[in-house]
Design a protein around this motif. Sequence first.
Motif, mmCIF file in Angstrom:
data_model
loop_
_atom_site.group_PDB
_atom_site.id
_atom_site.type_symbol
_atom_site.label_atom_id
_atom_site.label_comp_id
_atom_site.label_asym_id
_atom_site.label_seq_id
_atom_site.Cartn_x
_atom_site.Cartn_y
_atom_site.Cartn_z
ATOM 1 N N ALA A 230 -10.802 11.399 1.698
ATOM 2 C CA ALA A 230 -11.212 10.998 3.047
ATOM 3 C C ALA A 230 -11.746 9.564 3.046
ATOM 4 O O ALA A 230 -11.456 8.788 3.965
ATOM 5 C CB ALA A 230 -12.258 11.963 3.593
ATOM 6 N N GLN A 231 -12.503 9.208 2.027
ATOM 7 C CA GLN A 231 -13.012 7.838 1.935
ATOM 8 C C GLN A 231 -11.866 6.840 1.739
ATOM 9 O O GLN A 231 -11.857 5.765 2.352
ATOM 10 C CB GLN A 231 -14.028 7.724 0.798
ATOM 11 C CG GLN A 231 -15.326 8.441 1.093
ATOM 12 C CD GLN A 231 -16.254 8.500 -0.106
ATOM 13 O OE1 GLN A 231 -15.838 8.366 -1.261
ATOM 14 N NE2 GLN A 231 -17.533 8.721 0.165
ATOM 15 N N ALA A 232 -10.898 7.195 0.896
ATOM 16 C CA ALA A 232 -9.737 6.328 0.684
ATOM 17 C C ALA A 232 -8.925 6.207 1.967
ATOM 18 O O ALA A 232 -8.433 5.126 2.312
ATOM 19 C CB ALA A 232 -8.881 6.867 -0.463
ATOM 20 N N SER B 14 -2.269 7.951 6.561
ATOM 21 C CA SER B 14 -1.724 9.219 7.064
ATOM 22 C C SER B 14 -1.532 10.223 5.939
ATOM 23 O O SER B 14 -1.838 11.412 6.088
ATOM 24 C CB SER B 14 -0.395 8.981 7.781
ATOM 25 O OG SER B 14 -0.593 8.209 8.933
ATOM 26 N N GLN B 15 -1.024 9.755 4.816
ATOM 27 C CA GLN B 15 -0.824 10.638 3.671
ATOM 28 C C GLN B 15 -2.156 11.128 3.117
ATOM 29 O O GLN B 15 -2.300 12.302 2.764
ATOM 30 C CB GLN B 15 -0.016 9.923 2.589
ATOM 31 C CG GLN B 15 1.416 9.662 3.001
ATOM 32 C CD GLN B 15 2.128 8.706 2.058
ATOM 33 O OE1 GLN B 15 1.504 7.965 1.319
ATOM 34 N NE2 GLN B 15 3.458 8.723 2.112
ATOM 35 N N MET C 115 6.557 -9.018 3.053
ATOM 36 C CA MET C 115 5.607 -7.973 2.707
ATOM 37 C C MET C 115 5.364 -7.082 3.917
ATOM 38 O O MET C 115 5.252 -7.558 5.031
ATOM 39 C CB MET C 115 4.267 -8.581 2.267
ATOM 40 C CG MET C 115 4.347 -9.417 1.001
ATOM 41 S SD MET C 115 4.599 -8.401 -0.454
ATOM 42 C CE MET C 115 3.032 -7.602 -0.564
ATOM 43 N N TYR C 116 5.322 -5.793 3.669
ATOM 44 C CA TYR C 116 5.031 -4.833 4.732
ATOM 45 C C TYR C 116 3.678 -4.191 4.461
ATOM 46 O O TYR C 116 3.365 -3.849 3.323
ATOM 47 C CB TYR C 116 6.110 -3.743 4.788
ATOM 48 C CG TYR C 116 7.455 -4.280 5.206
ATOM 49 C CD1 TYR C 116 7.730 -4.502 6.550
ATOM 50 C CD2 TYR C 116 8.435 -4.563 4.265
ATOM 51 C CE1 TYR C 116 8.957 -4.999 6.946
ATOM 52 C CE2 TYR C 116 9.668 -5.069 4.655
ATOM 53 C CZ TYR C 116 9.925 -5.289 6.000
ATOM 54 O OH TYR C 116 11.128 -5.779 6.384
ATOM 55 N N ASP C 117 2.900 -4.002 5.522
ATOM 56 C CA ASP C 117 1.607 -3.343 5.392
ATOM 57 C C ASP C 117 1.837 -1.837 5.416
ATOM 58 O O ASP C 117 2.243 -1.284 6.430
ATOM 59 C CB ASP C 117 0.678 -3.772 6.523
ATOM 60 C CG ASP C 117 -0.724 -3.219 6.371
ATOM 61 O OD1 ASP C 117 -0.998 -2.539 5.371
ATOM 62 O OD2 ASP C 117 -1.545 -3.469 7.259
ATOM 63 N N THR C 118 1.582 -1.189 4.304
ATOM 64 C CA THR C 118 1.791 0.261 4.209
ATOM 65 C C THR C 118 0.479 1.032 4.303
ATOM 66 O O THR C 118 0.470 2.240 4.088
ATOM 67 C CB THR C 118 2.489 0.612 2.878
ATOM 68 O OG1 THR C 118 1.658 0.183 1.802
ATOM 69 C CG2 THR C 118 3.866 -0.030 2.797
ATOM 70 N N SER C 119 -0.618 0.354 4.635
ATOM 71 C CA SER C 119 -1.904 1.035 4.654
ATOM 72 C C SER C 119 -1.966 2.112 5.733
ATOM 73 O O SER C 119 -2.647 3.120 5.563
ATOM 74 C CB SER C 119 -3.058 0.038 4.815
ATOM 75 O OG SER C 119 -2.873 -0.763 5.958
ATOM 76 N N GLY C 120 -1.229 1.944 6.846
ATOM 77 C CA GLY C 120 -1.187 2.991 7.869
ATOM 78 C C GLY C 120 -0.529 4.252 7.343
ATOM 79 O O GLY C 120 -1.020 5.367 7.561
ATOM 80 N N ALA C 121 0.577 4.098 6.632
ATOM 81 C CA ALA C 121 1.258 5.255 6.039
ATOM 82 C C ALA C 121 0.394 5.887 4.959
ATOM 83 O O ALA C 121 0.312 7.117 4.854
ATOM 84 C CB ALA C 121 2.611 4.827 5.465
#
Length: 91
Positions: free
Chosen positions: A77-79, A11-12, A2-8
């Motif tokens: 912005a909250q998300a 950014s989006q 599993m990869y953590d995609t929350s950083g990407a």
Amino acid sequence: MMYDTSGATASQLDIVARELAVVSRRIGDATQQARGLAAATDWQAKAAQAFHSLADEWAREISSLGCLAETARVAAAQARDAAWRQFEAGC
């Protein structure tokens, strides 16, 4: 694996929030312009009165779109902030 995609994702969502801020400002500008057109109309002619009425209605509709854009910007912005917190917690 599993990869953590929350950083990407964060950014989006930052891009989305910035672009929605631009949309909101442009809608505000269009609202002011529509109200200016209505105010500048010569009230004597029937056509001018009809134009004024329609310009006022258009300004109200545009203004309501500004509220929607601002609501969407705040939600993005909250998300984004939530995604950053999740990313930082996973580090």
